[in-house]
Design a protein around this motif. Structure first.
Motif, PDB file in Angstrom:
ATOM      1  N   TYR A 148      -6.342   0.046  -1.319  1.00 18.13           N
ATOM      2  CA  TYR A 148      -5.270  -0.764  -1.041  1.00 18.13           C
ATOM      3  C   TYR A 148      -4.938  -0.684   0.377  1.00 18.13           C
ATOM      4  CZ  TYR A 148      -4.184  -1.640  -6.151  1.00 18.13           C
ATOM      5  OH  TYR A 148      -4.432  -2.025  -7.295  1.00 18.13           O
ATOM      6  N   SER A 149      -4.999   0.237   0.955  1.00 22.10           N
ATOM      7  CA  SER A 149      -4.523   0.512   2.443  1.00 22.10           C
ATOM      8  C   SER A 149      -5.606   0.693   3.554  1.00 22.10           C
ATOM      9  CB  SER A 149      -3.546   1.736   2.594  1.00 22.10           C
ATOM     10  OG  SER A 149      -4.401   2.946   2.581  1.00 22.10           O
ATOM     11  N   PHE A 182      -3.111   5.330  -7.225  1.00 22.73           N
ATOM     12  CA  PHE A 182      -3.981   5.176  -5.998  1.00 22.73           C
ATOM     13  C   PHE A 182      -5.355   4.413  -6.640  1.00 22.73           C
ATOM     14  CE2 PHE A 182      -1.489   8.614  -4.999  1.00 22.73           C
ATOM     15  CZ  PHE A 182      -0.909   8.319  -3.709  1.00 22.73           C
ATOM     16  N   ALA A 238       0.761  -1.279   0.166  1.00 20.21           N
ATOM     17  CA  ALA A 238      -0.054  -0.121  -0.027  1.00 20.21           C
ATOM     18  C   ALA A 238       0.812   1.355   0.040  1.00 20.21           C
ATOM     19  CB  ALA A 238      -0.899  -0.055   0.942  1.00 20.21           C
ATOM     20  N   GLU A 239       0.600   2.300  -0.719  1.00 23.01           N
ATOM     21  CA  GLU A 239       1.141   3.593  -0.621  1.00 23.01           C
ATOM     22  C   GLU A 239       0.952   4.327   0.498  1.00 23.01           C
ATOM     23  OE1 GLU A 239       2.297   6.192  -1.840  1.00 23.01           O
ATOM     24  OE2 GLU A 239       2.776   6.278  -4.114  1.00 23.01           O
ATOM     25  N   GLY A 240       2.048   5.219   0.764  1.00 22.54           N
ATOM     26  CA  GLY A 240       1.916   5.955   2.189  1.00 22.54           C
ATOM     27  C   GLY A 240       0.962   6.947   2.473  1.00 22.54           C
ATOM     28  N   GLY A 241       0.200   7.279   0.884  1.00 22.44           N
ATOM     29  CA  GLY A 241      -0.943   8.145   0.871  1.00 22.44           C
ATOM     30  C   GLY A 241      -0.232   9.603   0.710  1.00 22.44           C
ATOM     31  N   ASP A 300      -8.678   4.870   0.528  1.00 22.63           N
ATOM     32  CA  ASP A 300      -7.888   3.994  -0.111  1.00 22.63           C
ATOM     33  C   ASP A 300      -8.050   2.620  -0.246  1.00 22.63           C
ATOM     34  OD1 ASP A 300      -5.487   2.834  -1.365  1.00 22.63           O
ATOM     35  OD2 ASP A 300      -4.404   4.777  -0.785  1.00 22.63           O
ATOM     36  N   GLY A 310      -6.791   3.087   4.432  1.00 23.69           N
ATOM     37  CA  GLY A 310      -6.895   4.355   5.189  1.00 23.69           C
ATOM     38  C   GLY A 310      -7.817   5.493   4.177  1.00 23.69           C
TER      39      GLY A 310
END
Length: 497
Positions: A116-117, A473, A100-103, A114, A119
């Motif tokens: 994937y994450s 994303f 997952a991306e850090g955002g 999101d 969040g």
């Protein structure tokens, strides 16, 4: 018996011994005194430090348990700390900690989740530009009918309003933004036949601060010349010749000289019936040079657009309103007419758009495929996009599919290059569900990976692939029930009330 000599020797030995004892006592007293003074100094220093710490604690303002007020609400200054955990890579691999991306951070407008994450996903083009993540605040949004792209666009700009941003919609072909403008305290200006609303595209408009009278007069003259030239090119479907440019310039100059509030019928009349002054019509052929342009522009004042832009404005542009939308839904479905309307309406609000002190503003170009088939309007849009950073503008271009860009002009033409430059100057590309036959061109235009390309036809309603520069994303847009009721266009299509 002790002799006198022995007594004398004993006295000599005793005297030094007493002196030494006396000196030792003095040294011990001095040492004790020094220790006492040192201890006293240490205690005083410790007491001073304690007092300073207490004073600092009393002077420190601590956050309430709910966090700061305002934009940073619910945040605390403490860092989130977890105890260190050590395990084998085989065990940790089961958690997939790095997929997952850090955002994009927590500053900006809440969009949704999101996928994937898990969040929250937050986006704000001005915040990302200030942080150096993107270099252009423009946005391109594409999605088939029913995918939820319209609701996303409305959420982005309405949720930006509490942050002090404003919204301009220079042309709303379907009237989708009218209800939103009225709901947020803005204004929707409805244009159409049979209505009393008129916009004079030759109005001076909002005057930006810091311009001298000469600079302002020059700016207004150039804007009026460009507008009339763009209208003529749109109706004629070709570029203007130098003779036609001269005819327009002389007619506009004379009209402005003779009237405080110039309107289009006056300019058209001057083009078709120019002054006989030999200083302006040297060879007597000025009327012939501007004949085709004059009849093309006459369509705006006596043809199918009569009554919209052929008189003084009945409304004023108020740049302080949170949102202004020009509703063109009552105009006959015709791409040329829509383009003319967009050209006139964007010129009417252009002076406020191009005000460097106007603050941060969204400019929404809905149904963009209608607009990009006309070179004059496409050039105006391209100029606005290139200057977006200077004027604090975030342009949003809304398509059904990115292959709409391929329908602009011929391959290798100047129009196609302008259309592609709009995409190049938008570092935020949002793609909602696409049909299978659009996957290849979309992936090619955006540089998508194979995995990203396979996602597009399977995205649900409100789900989109966000490409922000080189980062990707997949998000689920979330709506408040009140927003869903206000933004939803599918209910109207289904005949619901």
């Amino acid at each position: 018996m002790t002799t006198d000599k022995e007594r004398l020797h004993t006295a000599v030995l005793v005297a030094p011994s007493k002196e030494r004892r006396k000196l030792r006592k003095q040294r011990r007293r001095a040492e004790a005194l020094l220790h006492a003074e040192q201890r006293k100094a240490e205690l005083a220093a410790a007491k001073a430090r304690a007092e300073a710490e207490r004073a600092e604690r009393r002077a420190t303002i601590y956050l309430p348990k709910s966090g700061e007020a305002g934009a940073a609400q619910l945040r605390t200054p403490g860092r989130f700390r977890l105890p260190r955990h050590q395990d084998t890579s085989a065990t940790l691999a089961g958690a997939y900690p790095f997929v997952a991306e850090g955002g994009l951070g927590a500053d900006g407008v809440f969009v949704g989740q999101d996928l994937y994450s898990g969040g929250s996903f937050v986006y704000d083009p001005w915040v990302l530009y200030a942080r150096g993540i993107i270099t252009a605040p423009n946005v391109v949004l594409a999605g088939i009918v029913g995918s939820g792209k319209s609701s996303l666009a409305k959420s982005l700009y309405t949720r930006s309003l509490p942050f002090g941003r404003r919204v301009y919609v220079p042309g709303d072909p379907k009237g989708e933004h009218t209800a939103v403008a009225n709901a947020v305290g803005g204004r929707a200006i409805v244009l159409g036949h049979g209505l009393n609303t008129r916009l004079n595209p030759l109005d001076e408009g909002h005057r930006p601060s810091g311009l001298s009278d000469e600079q302002w007069a020059s700016t207004v003259a150039a804007r009026r010349r460009d507008l009339i030239g763009a209208l003529a090119e749109t109706v004629l479907a070709r570029g203007l010749s130098p003779l036609e440019h001269t005819a327009i310039d002389l007619a506009l100059t004379q009209t402005v000289r003779e009237n405080d509030v110039p309107i289009l019928p006056m300019v058209v009349d001057r083009i078709l019936n120019p002054s006989t002054d030999t200083d302006t019509d040297i060879d007597g052929r000025l009327a012939e040079d501007g004949r085709l342009v004059g009849h093309a522009l006459r369509r705006l004042v006596a043809g199918d657009l009569a009554g919209l832009f052929d008189g003084p404005s009945t409304v004023t542009f108020d740049p302080s309103l949170p949102m202004i939308s020009l509703d063109l839904s009552r105009v006959t479905e015709n791409s040329t007419l829509i383009s003319v309307l967009m050209t006139c309406s964007s010129a009417w609000m252009e002076s406020a758009l191009l005000d460097p002190n106007g603050g941060q503003r969204w400019v929404i170009y809905d149904e963009a495929w209608r607009l990009m088939s006309h070179p004059a309007l496409l050039r105006r849009m391209d100029a606005h996009w290139r200057l977006a950073r200077h004027y604090g503008i975030a342009n949003m271009l809304i398509f059904h599919k990115l292959t709409d860009l391929d329908n602009v002009g011929d391959q290798g033409s100047a129009m196609r290059s302008l259309a592609n430059s709009l995409l190049a100057n938008a570092e935020t590309r949002i793609v909602y569900r696409q049909e299978s036959d659009q996957l290849g061109p979309t992936a090619s235009a955006l540089g998508l990976t194979g995995t990203e390309q396979q996602l597009l036809p399977n995205l649900g309603v409100g789900q989109g692939l966000w490409r922000i520069k080189a980062r990707s994303f997949v998000t689920q847009h979330q709506l408040h029930p009140a927003e869903l009721e206000l933004f939803d266009t599918s209910s109207r299509a289904a005949g619901k009330t």
